[in-house]
Design an enzyme around this catalytic site. Structure first.
Site, PDB file in Angstrom:
ATOM      1  N   TYR A  37       8.575  23.000-100.289  1.00 30.59           N
ATOM      2  CA  TYR A  37      10.017  22.869-100.048  1.00 30.59           C
ATOM      3  C   TYR A  37      10.663  24.233-100.233  1.00 30.59           C
ATOM      4  O   TYR A  37      10.182  25.226 -99.710  1.00 30.59           O
ATOM      5  CB  TYR A  37      10.598  21.790-100.972  1.00 30.59           C
ATOM      6  CG  TYR A  37      11.971  21.334-100.569  1.00 30.59           C
ATOM      7  CD1 TYR A  37      12.237  20.907 -99.264  1.00 30.59           C
ATOM      8  CD2 TYR A  37      13.012  21.342-101.475  1.00 30.59           C
ATOM      9  CE1 TYR A  37      13.495  20.498 -98.881  1.00 30.59           C
ATOM     10  CE2 TYR A  37      14.287  20.926-101.106  1.00 30.59           C
ATOM     11  CZ  TYR A  37      14.517  20.511 -99.803  1.00 30.59           C
ATOM     12  OH  TYR A  37      15.773  20.114 -99.432  1.00 30.59           O
ATOM     13  N   LYS A  92       1.188  -2.581 -86.593  1.00 26.94           N
ATOM     14  CA  LYS A  92       0.785  -1.681 -85.510  1.00 26.94           C
ATOM     15  C   LYS A  92       0.438  -0.307 -86.083  1.00 26.94           C
ATOM     16  O   LYS A  92      -0.530   0.337 -85.658  1.00 26.94           O
ATOM     17  CB  LYS A  92       1.940  -1.552 -84.506  1.00 26.94           C
ATOM     18  CG  LYS A  92       1.553  -0.932 -83.183  1.00 26.94           C
ATOM     19  CD  LYS A  92       0.875  -1.945 -82.275  1.00 26.94           C
ATOM     20  CE  LYS A  92       0.712  -1.414 -80.870  1.00 26.94           C
ATOM     21  NZ  LYS A  92       0.262  -2.440 -79.930  1.00 26.94           N
ATOM     22  N   GLU A 134       7.268  -1.400 -78.257  1.00 24.68           N
ATOM     23  CA  GLU A 134       6.580  -2.622 -78.663  1.00 24.68           C
ATOM     24  C   GLU A 134       7.532  -3.805 -78.660  1.00 24.68           C
ATOM     25  O   GLU A 134       8.684  -3.702 -79.116  1.00 24.68           O
ATOM     26  CB  GLU A 134       6.022  -2.429 -80.082  1.00 24.68           C
ATOM     27  CG  GLU A 134       5.058  -3.490 -80.529  1.00 24.68           C
ATOM     28  CD  GLU A 134       3.679  -3.300 -79.922  1.00 24.68           C
ATOM     29  OE1 GLU A 134       2.869  -4.239 -80.002  1.00 24.68           O
ATOM     30  OE2 GLU A 134       3.402  -2.216 -79.393  1.00 24.68           O
ATOM     31  N   ASP A 135       7.062  -4.931 -78.130  1.00 22.90           N
ATOM     32  CA  ASP A 135       7.746  -6.220 -78.249  1.00 22.90           C
ATOM     33  C   ASP A 135       9.201  -6.158 -77.783  1.00 22.90           C
ATOM     34  O   ASP A 135      10.128  -6.563 -78.506  1.00 22.90           O
ATOM     35  CB  ASP A 135       7.670  -6.726 -79.695  1.00 22.90           C
ATOM     36  CG  ASP A 135       6.245  -7.072 -80.101  1.00 22.90           C
ATOM     37  OD1 ASP A 135       5.380  -7.139 -79.216  1.00 22.90           O
ATOM     38  OD2 ASP A 135       5.995  -7.281 -81.304  1.00 22.90           O
ATOM     39  N   ASP A 160       2.654  -3.437 -74.630  1.00 17.86           N
ATOM     40  CA  ASP A 160       2.615  -4.816 -74.141  1.00 17.86           C
ATOM     41  C   ASP A 160       2.383  -4.866 -72.633  1.00 17.86           C
ATOM     42  O   ASP A 160       1.745  -5.791 -72.127  1.00 17.86           O
ATOM     43  CB  ASP A 160       3.922  -5.540 -74.482  1.00 17.86           C
ATOM     44  CG  ASP A 160       4.166  -5.597 -75.974  1.00 17.86           C
ATOM     45  OD1 ASP A 160       3.210  -5.886 -76.712  1.00 17.86           O
ATOM     46  OD2 ASP A 160       5.291  -5.324 -76.410  1.00 17.86           O
ATOM     47  N   ALA A 193       4.136 -13.813 -64.779  1.00 18.53           N
ATOM     48  CA  ALA A 193       4.710 -12.702 -64.021  1.00 18.53           C
ATOM     49  C   ALA A 193       5.661 -11.892 -64.895  1.00 18.53           C
ATOM     50  O   ALA A 193       6.650 -11.347 -64.412  1.00 18.53           O
ATOM     51  CB  ALA A 193       5.441 -13.236 -62.787  1.00 18.53           C
ATOM     52  N   GLY A 194       5.333 -11.813 -66.186  1.00 16.37           N
ATOM     53  CA  GLY A 194       6.123 -11.001 -67.104  1.00 16.37           C
ATOM     54  C   GLY A 194       5.662  -9.557 -67.095  1.00 16.37           C
ATOM     55  O   GLY A 194       4.893  -9.124 -66.223  1.00 16.37           O
ATOM     56  N   ASN A 287      -2.250 -16.120 -75.816  1.00 16.29           N
ATOM     57  CA  ASN A 287      -2.543 -16.191 -77.246  1.00 16.29           C
ATOM     58  C   ASN A 287      -1.556 -17.118 -77.937  1.00 16.29           C
ATOM     59  O   ASN A 287      -0.368 -17.134 -77.591  1.00 16.29           O
ATOM     60  CB  ASN A 287      -2.470 -14.790 -77.866  1.00 16.29           C
ATOM     61  CG  ASN A 287      -3.826 -14.121 -77.966  1.00 16.29           C
ATOM     62  OD1 ASN A 287      -4.821 -14.781 -78.228  1.00 16.29           O
ATOM     63  ND2 ASN A 287      -3.864 -12.826 -77.754  1.00 16.29           N
ATOM     64  N   ASN A 320      -5.837  -5.330 -77.446  1.00 18.48           N
ATOM     65  CA  ASN A 320      -5.171  -4.063 -77.156  1.00 18.48           C
ATOM     66  C   ASN A 320      -5.544  -2.934 -78.105  1.00 18.48           C
ATOM     67  O   ASN A 320      -5.344  -1.752 -77.786  1.00 18.48           O
ATOM     68  CB  ASN A 320      -3.643  -4.246 -77.184  1.00 18.48           C
ATOM     69  CG  ASN A 320      -3.131  -4.931 -75.935  1.00 18.48           C
ATOM     70  OD1 ASN A 320      -3.889  -5.576 -75.219  1.00 18.48           O
ATOM     71  ND2 ASN A 320      -1.844  -4.815 -75.668  1.00 18.48           N
TER      72      ASN A 320
END
Length: 751
Positions: A37, A92, A134-135, A160, A193-194, A287, A320
């Site tokens: 520092y 994650k 994510e998500d 995703d 279809a996402g 899932n 994944n």
């Protein structure tokens, strides 16, 4: 307690959560703190102000990823909000660290509006080397990723969308290969279809699939041009609208080569599977419950079915974690500005290639010893396979450099070794020896050649260029094993039942005729016991080294080499040494396998040979002879032996390394004790060669260090023999055999 209660307890136990920040530099003294520092930190700050790229040199930016979410589409939970998503984002981060040694800050943004979300993430660019989205719900996730990729100069990746695409893409490459299908001619039906389904379909186009051959279904049915013209589709779905009549999933799946499920569980029936084309591919990835169960899909067909799900309890898990840690590892290490389609494709192809290779024992054990061999049941590698890091990250880094999105150039050969070091000090140390072995290949005889592990090890030894393996045993059995395992190599074998071994028998008789062995008994030993055959081959110079012990008790495996080869001219005794590796330290422990109650002369001899072994690993030895006494604090027969051995070594001109003793174990390895309390010691730094007073102490100590101290153990390595011999422990894994073959080869080079 059930799983939910177990998970709550897991997360709430002290300290709460799953991640923490730890320091990477010393912070023990005032000087350390002044460097970390104020005032020392000013120097790197000023350098970065002149050249921002120096942030990669002076800070953790180059190994730091932001995992960013607003919690609007958490897997299996839906829109639970930013705060509730934090345990997932911490998780994650755990996966990034565990599989690729990447540090993570999880960022939960309470923003659902696209502009506000993008502005917040973009403002954090100076902090991170990459961003993992994510998500985040569709269609916002498409716009957010596209905008941030354009506006930021670091990699941005929405896992995703693309993670499933990459992993299932690897499975597609191999499934098509196993079934001898052409991806460009395959009819493919999607359920869902996402964001993930759209990204996966687009990625399959990169792999050779034709857009006109992809039929996509959502909850309403087949996505048709008629629906698009009626304004019934969002823009991101329109790109996969087909000129087909209205229909449902059952209509779409009939006659198709491949089903890709990224929707909800239980919507595919056995009748629908039965209507598919010959030898179908079924990737049911919903899932926690797939669109159709593994058993039901297999029961619906009499032909070959390549089935993948998102579950770990069935073959071919699309997980994944096989993708994002290694994709980011490669991208970070070349300081990439983007994660391109070519980089994603390189990752998928590298995963596909890995699935075709022999699987390490540790991976097989992790999955209950079930067979793992390339074919319909194994087209995707397992997440715990450590080779994924070495396979995928270099492929991604090379693709980034080829495409011009890398700010740093790296040598991919050296890079693989750097990656290996991230998985532990033992891998780094073994790489030193294996590289030496490759420089001058030696012939290494493998005494238990019939054993499947030996055959697999021989294939790896040959493939990696470590040595020239010679398998001793039943030739037809060895060749059948190699063929059954699909190893693709023709092993060199010596079969004592049919090959000429008379001169080895004659030499054994010559050596042992005054030890009670007749000529006929010598011939029988060489034909029946490959330990004697291998020992005679090494003694006669027809092999440079011998490995044995995989299926024998240690004493019975050691006896033939001792009888035939014997100890070196400057040695009366052999000894067993383990190399123990910790995060930032390596120690060699002797003797742990051979001499029960060594004399001071034997202790001195063991020390010299262990020091020689340390140098083969490029470790400059500093030896301590251990006891429960420090430099005469206790005086009895037991403490005198290591004390006198140390004194003899200090007086021996051939012992060209620092050595001292007797001393307690903590004195030997703790610098403050060694240099402050015993400043007279000949050791100016902690010892890295630890010689124990007897076999009992050595064996107990190395096992405690391994099991409780977190050390990785390599060995036992036999020292003191006239020619290189190593006796393994029963049940050693293939990697242990390969490692010891490298050590044996380097021993032979020095001979």
């Amino acid at each position: 307690m059930g799983m939910d209660d177990d998970a709550r307890e897991y997360h709430r136990s002290e300290p709460p959560g799953k991640i923490e920040i730890s320091t990477t530099k010393p912070t023990n003294t005032q000087r350390d703190l002044s460097l970390a520092y104020s005032p020392g930190v000013a120097a790197p700050c000023l350098d970065i102000s002149e050249d921002e790229n120096r942030a990669f040199e002076y800070t953790a930016k180059g190994n730091l990823v932001g995992v960013v979410s607003n919690g609007t589409a958490v897997l299996g939970l839906g829109d639970i909000g930013a705060q509730a998503s934090k345990p997932v984002m911490e998780g994650k981060g755990v996966l990034f660290k565990r599989f690729a040694d990447i540090d993570v800050f999880d960022i939960e943004l309470d923003e659902t509006e696209v502009d506000a979300f993008c502005n917040s993430v973009r403002a954090m660019e100076p902090t991170f080397g990459g961003i993992n989205l994510e998500d985040i719900s569709a269609p916002e996730c498409f716009e957010i990723e596209e905008r941030l990729r354009e506006e930021m100069d670091i990699p941005v990746f929405h896992d995703d969308q693309h993670g499933t695409a990459i992993i299932s893409g690897a499975g597609l490459i191999n499934a098509a290969d196993v079934l001898e299908k052409d991806i460009s001619e395959m009819e493919i039906t999607f359920s869902g279809a996402g964001g993930s389904a759209i990204a996966t379909a687009k990625f399959y186009l990169e792999l050779g699939a034709k857009r006109e051959n992809i039929t996509m279904c959502d909850s309403t049915g087949i996505i048709t041009e008629q629906r698009a013209e009626a304004g019934d589709l969002p823009e991101y779905k329109e790109q996969f609208a087909q000129d087909l009549p209205k229909g449902d999933l059952a209509d779409a799946i009939e006659g198709t080569d491949m089903f890709v499920g990224l929707s909800v569980g239980g919507i595919v029936s056995q009748e629908m599977v039965a209507s598919m084309a010959e030898d179908p591919i079924i990737f049911a990835m919903a899932n926690p419950d797939p669109e159709i169960g593994y058993e039901k899909a297999r029961e619906a067909r009499d032909d070959t079915v390549v089935m993948a799900t998102g579950r770990s309890d069935y073959p071919n898990q699309v997980n994944n974690v096989l993708g994002f840690p290694f994709l980011f590892r490669g991208a970070l290490d070349v300081r990439a500005t983007d994660i391109s389609e070519n980089m994603k494709r390189a990752a998928a192809e590298a995963l596909a290639e890995l699935a075709r290779k022999d699987v390490p024992d540790a991976v097989v054990k992790a999955y209950g010893d079930q067979p793992l061999q390339y074919g319909p049941e194994y087209v995707i590698p397992k997440p715990v396979d450590p080779r994924v890091l070495f396979q995928v990250a270099p492929a991604v880094a090379e693709a980034a450099m080829d495409e011009g999105v890398a700010r740093a150039e790296i040598d991919t050969d050296d890079y693989a070794e750097r990656l290996e070091a991230r998985l532990g000090k033992s891998r780094e140390m073994m790489r030193v020896v294996l590289n030496k072995a490759k420089n001058d290949q030696q012939r290494v005889a493998l005494a238990e050649g019939n054993d499947e592990k030996m055959v697999r090890a021989a294939a790896q030894i040959q493939e990696q260029g470590i040595a020239e393996p010679v398998l001793l045993g039943n030739r037809s059995e060895i060749e059948n094993t190699a063929n059954r395992l699909g190893l693709g190599f023709s092993p060199e074998t010596i079969d004592p039942r049919v090959d000429e071994t008379e001169r080895y028998a004659e030499r054994l008789y010559e050596l042992r005729q005054r030890k009670g062995i007749t000529r006929s008994e010598a011939g029988e030993l060489v034909r029946r016991d490959t330990n004697y055959l291998g020992s005679a081959m090494v003694e006669q110079g027809d092999a440079d080294a011998l490995l044995t012990g995989l299926t024998h008790h240690y004493p019975s495996a050691l006896r033939p080499p001792l009888e035939v080869i014997g100890t070196a001219e400057d040695a009366d005794y052999a000894a067993g040494v383990y190399m123990l590796t910790f995060k930032n330290r390596v120690v060699f422990c002797a003797d742990a396998t051979v001499n029960q109650d060594p004399s001071e002369e034997i202790l001195a001899e063991i020390t010299k040979h262990t020091a020689e072994l340390a140098r083969s690993f490029n470790v400059e030895p500093r030896a301590a002879l251990l006891s429960y006494s420090n430099f005469g604090s206790v005086d009895n027969e037991g403490t005198r032996k290591p004390r006198h051995a140390a004194a003899a070594l200090r007086a021996d001109p051939a012992a060209d390394f620092p050595v001292d003793g007797e001393m307690q174990a903590d004195t030997a390895v703790v610098e403050d004790i060694l240099t402050d309390t015993y400043e007279f010691s000949d050791l100016e730094e902690p010892a890295n060669v630890l010689v124990f007073p007897n076999l009992e102490a050595g064996n107990i100590a190395y096992k405690l260090l391994q099991r409780l101290g977190g050390a990785e153990a390599i060995g036992p390595m036999l020292v003191g023999m006239d020619k290189p011999v190593h006796v393994m422990q029963r049940g050693d894994e293939v990697k242990d055999i390969v490692n010891l073959a490298g050590v044996a080869a380097v021993d032979a080079q020095q001979e």
